[in-house]
Design an enzyme around this catalytic site. Structure first.
Site, PDB file in Angstrom:
ATOM      1  N   ASP A   1      16.650  24.912   3.910  1.00 22.38           N
ATOM      2  CA  ASP A   1      15.509  24.291   3.240  1.00 22.38           C
ATOM      3  C   ASP A   1      14.217  25.037   3.592  1.00 22.38           C
ATOM      4  OD1 ASP A   1      14.792  21.525   1.872  1.00 22.38           O
ATOM      5  OD2 ASP A   1      13.333  21.781   3.498  1.00 22.38           O
TER       6      ASP A   1
ATOM      7  N   GLU B   1      16.632  28.484   0.218  1.00 20.94           N
ATOM      8  CA  GLU B   1      15.987  27.610  -0.762  1.00 20.94           C
ATOM      9  C   GLU B   1      14.469  27.846  -0.691  1.00 20.94           C
ATOM     10  OE1 GLU B   1      14.100  23.670  -2.117  1.00 20.94           O
ATOM     11  OE2 GLU B   1      14.055  24.512  -0.106  1.00 20.94           O
TER      12      GLU B   1
END
Lengths: 650, 650
Positions: free
Chosen positions: A372, A401
């Protein structure tokens, strides 16, 4: 003499190029010299970190380019370099042959060659020296000219001269270039993201990891091979967000899975409502039994209730008033999230602990991680962490990401991320899709950046999906699945066609699973599950769709139609995709195929076999007609069938 | 933080980028960091070899690119580098401003800023330290929040923080990049090649250097500024070639000027039939009086009669039979030419002597040299020689006459050649012209390679000129003169339309001046001299045509029509050229202009003024009609005239 380039080379060799096990790695060198001498160029490669070099002659490809290839069978790092040498002997021998063919008197030329052999004999030792000296004597001797010219052309003489080259004639490339070899799924993977807590078959009861396991036949049946779960850890209560991202949560709101950490534990714990580590182990085993693997979400941030906040206050930044610095993007505040302070004086212990989170889950069978927001953590941290993990576990896949500026996304890939999210979701027009994917599928980008295409995510419900209806969902799925060797969807939201945003202009889903438990009717009419399964079957059956290389766009006279192809080496497998980018209206047009890229002759009749509908059309030459209706299927995925000698198409 | 690129950069800084005196050099850096901090990027430049650096802040251009520029006024080498720094203060101040604008409580944020200022005060000394400490106290003090927020936004505070930056926050580019600054004619020049021995106005009497001087008004009148002469040295007699390259010369055949050297002298002598060094000095002076300069041909090779062969046998390679090695390209032999042996043990003396040939002619007023076949001499030799010459004479122009493989031609330019011959003569189709000139006019090639376009030379009579008639000559001239900021013709062969080859399939002229004295009737009907003068006047009047940068091709629906434009910065001067590539037939079509590249609005009416015919047409929007007849003029050279506020076009 100049050995100017060795390709692939990423940032001057600072970072490895990426390939996959089982692949033949093609290396290209650019070498040239003043004058007209022939060059001998050689590639040297080996496993990184020692061992003996394997040497391969590089073949001239024209225009001062030379090529060679080697097979990589093991995971981890390889390395390669090259050298180039003036090939004085073959230069002389080629000139001699031309003169002899032209009937010229070559007796003096034979003496020139004899001198070359004598010099080489003086450099060589032992038996080669004797051989070379003998040949020199023959070349300069009394035998007939024809016989001596024949001797000069012998391969064994040239090879003996190769071995006895003059070191002054050799230039080395000067850099040893790294190559990272991943497992094949790093290149070709099909991801399905789902929230475990919404996986319950029973409305009213939140889902568990066991429910996820029960969902596997459904997901695998659609053809996915990676099951990606948002964070499965305990969720904080302090500043917990409510439904639809409300600032205050109601008592029974479950909170966002990305607000990691609570009294029940942190990044190495399973949320009690989802189950136990044993349940997780069961899910991993069941996934494997369905030909899938489980990917976890790694979000390096803490809720205020994370045990780290209490046990390691030195890992967080303090504000002047003594409070812990929460995440912010002024003027937005995220008071439910504490970022780590990677520059803390205690950074070494922090980094080690973060590494141990990966090794913990690797110990529980995970080999793929979706990371993330990596761009909000230091570059140096990722480079270190990924190298540490891959040293013992070169099979681990890291998916970055990061939706940030292109140079930062590319740098993260260079630092070691195996795959990367892209801007695909926001590329709608034909020209912008073409330009973006030409950039991604060609060097230098394709050497280090492996795109993973997502038409939707829990954070991204694009305007086109909001307004385009079923045709938009189908078109975006086909684009993702055929432009990208790796792609994923966030389901069941995708296959069920969820399209309502939280508010106008927002890309957030209304009643998002990020903040509440949902229940899904997988049998709802209109589900795209069967369509997705067909698309994924086409991917499995056609190697051309399993790589990002080999992508070629073909012009069409209707700009709402996008046509492109992918082909394996030698055009053994060719897939032509045509997509109607207009989700509302039927579009038709003439495509101008680049036949050379497809391995087809100008006058060849071939068959295009639409593996979505099983329809077959005879095509011939570059201009062919395409008509696509979003109310039916907005795309063709054509496998090219060439005519066999018996007149059939295969 | 990463400072990834600094542009222009040629081969990692191994070679200089090229620019011209009077130019503003634009430098671009690519810099980015993890997280969201602002960066401060600086350019440093100076004259090479010492002196103080000048520092310029680089402005963000978007997409992590930063730009700055500096003016180069002097010839010779400059150098530049850059650094980038996390701008913690401006990052904080920008966040503070956003929060304050949103009405948030920023009292704790002000304390964060006060701490930044205190840390800077501790790093700074003297008065800056006191200033910073004072501001820190104010930021964290008792004054009203509004007043403290205003203090944080002050430019003088940010600048004081710039000066007191933390060295740990700075990264340097790590390389200092070279920049070679030439005189403006290196970029923009118009060459005319002629054989002095054919310059006589009287048939039957060979021409001299004085005759060349008398020819200057004619050449200058056509708008040329460089008069390039094939070798003017004594010519050898041994193995002299006869008319039309006959193996045996007749007694009165004058020989090829490239078979340099005879009893009368070598590379530093003037052929007695052409005149004396005094005559040469007169020609140089007269050329200057006509706004022109004289370029000499430097061909480093000798006839067997060259004094070097007798005085310095060690500079030539011997064959095993004791004879001197002549030039060859098997099976072809050039027995009238001896190449130098650049690898001879006596190479140092040879190289010094060859350098002295340049300095000799520089001493006689020459500042431009066309170098014959540089690719057959060592790269290292040219790099050394050009650097030696330019150290004292940075105004010298070296034109590389290499027609070899692209990488070798580019390398010669990188090694120091100021301008280069190109493949232009053999690029006939629209697509190949577009692709080639897009490559030449854009980085990286445009940073080091300055093309000089020749539609013909004494060695190159292309098939198109042989067969295309007058229309082909006009079209090729316009292409050369508008695609290239530098171009040249071999005259009077060109303007008189000579088109007969020695034999079918040959690019040699029949009765070539290379082997015999010719007499030219410059007043012959059909001469293109007036047309050439018009084209060259357009070049002088339009700065857009004086640079290779700024070239944009515009699609046309008729592939026999080629349309392109050049524009100066800000589109202050825009020239659109349209050429009929078909020398036989009238062609018409619709051009789709890239209006943005032309600095035009979509709905703007503008005028295109054909400076070849003085015709003016009103155009509007991207689609405009073009019709060109090779029997009249096969090209438009349109200057774009925009409407002024008073309704006129200027």
């Amino acid at each position: 003499m100049v050995l100017a380039r060795l390709l692939p080379e990423v940032e001057g060799g600072r970072f490895p190029a990426k390939r996959e096990a089982g692949e033949t790695v093609e290396i290209e060198a650019h070498a040239f010299t003043d004058g007209h001498d022939l060059l001998a160029v050689r590639l040297h490669h080996r496993r990184a970190g020692g061992g003996s070099w394997q040497t391969t002659p590089m073949d001239p490809l024209g225009n001062d380019r030379y090529g060679a290839a080697f097979l990589v069978e093991r995971l981890g790092e390889y390395e390669y370099t090259a050298d180039a040498r003036l090939d004085r002997y073959r230069t002389w021998a080629a000139g001699l042959a031309k003169k002899a063919d032209a009937g010229q008197d070559v007796r003096v030329d034979l003496l020139v060659g004899a001198a070359l052999l004598e010099e080489a004999a003086a450099r060589a030792g032992g038996r080669p020296a004797a051989l070379l000296a003998g040949w020199a004597a023959q070349l300069g001797g009394e035998a007939g000219v024809e016989e001596r010219v024949a001797l000069a052309a012998r391969a064994d003489v040239a090879e003996a001269m190769d071995a006895a080259f003059d070191p002054a004639d050799l230039v080395e490339y000067g850099r040893v270039l790294p190559l990272a070899v991943d497992r094949p799924r790093a290149r070709f993977s099909t991801w399905y993201e789902m929230f475990p807590r919404s996986a319950s078959p029973a409305p009213g009861r939140p889902g568990t990891l066991r429910d996820c396991a029960a969902r596997l036949p459904y997901v695998a049946g659609m053809g996915f091979d990676v099951l990606y779960l948002p964070p499965i850890h305990p969720i904080g209560r302090t500043h917990r967000k409510g439904r639809n991202n409300a600032v205050r949560a109601a008592a029974d709101d479950p909170g966002s899975p990305w607000a990691i950490g609570g009294a029940e534990g942190g990044h190495k714990a399973v949320h009690p409502a989802l189950g136990t580590l044993d349940d997780f182990a069961y899910l991993v085993r069941e996934a494997a039994a369905h030909g899938m693997e489980v990917a976890l979400d790694v979000a390096f941030q803490c809720s205020p209730d994370h045990p780290y906040v209490r046990d390691h206050p030195e890992w967080f930044r303090r504000r002047p008033d003594g409070s812990v610095q929460y995440a912010e993007n002024p003027p937005k505040k995220y008071e439910d999230i504490y970022p780590f302070d990677f520059e803390s004086p205690a950074w070494r212990a922090l980094w080690d602990e973060l590494l141990s989170i990966f090794t913990f889950w690797i110990g529980h069978g995970v080999r793929a991680f979706r990371v993330d927001n990596p761009h909000t953590k230091p570059f140096a941290f990722w480079e270190w962490l990924i190298a540490e993990v891959r040293r013992d576990h070169p099979d681990v896949i890291f998916l970055s990401e990061a939706f940030t500026r292109p140079k930062v996304m590319y740098r993260l890939a260079q630092l070691g991320f195996t795959q990367s999210y892209t801007y695909f979701a926001w590329r709608n027009h034909g020209r912008e899709i073409r330009e973006y994917f030409e950039e991604l599928s060609r060097p230098p980008v394709s050497d280090f950046f492996r795109p993973n295409l997502w038409p939707n995510t829990p954070d991204i419900l694009t305007e086109q999906l909001q307004t385009g209806g079923r045709g938009a969902f189908m078109a975006r799925l086909v684009l993702a699945a055929t432009l990208g060797a790796s792609y994923g969807i966030y389901g069941p939201a995708f296959e069920l066609g969820l399209h309502r945003p939280r508010s106008a202009g927002s890309e957030e889903y209304v009643d998002s699973e990020k903040y509440e438990v949902r229940h899904w009717d997988l049998e709802a009419p209109g589900s795209l599950a069967a369509f997705i399964a067909r698309v994924n079957r086409a991917r499995r059956q056609n190697p051309a769709l399993q790589a990002d290389r080999g992508l070629v766009f073909h012009p069409c006279d209707n700009e709402r139609l996008l046509c492109y192809s992918k082909a394996t080496a030698g055009a053994a497998n060719v897939v032509i995709t045509a997509v109607n980018l207009d989700p509302r209206r039927r579009q038709a047009g003439w495509v101008a195929l680049d036949l050379e890229a497809l391995g087809l002759e100008a006058d060849e009749t071939f068959q295009v076999h639409d593996v979505l509908t099983d329809a077959r059309y005879p095509w011939r030459g570059p201009r062919n007609y395409v008509e696509l209706d979003p109310e039916v299927v907005p795309a063709h995925v054509f496998v090219v069938r060439r005519q066999t000698p018996d007149g059939l198409f295969a």
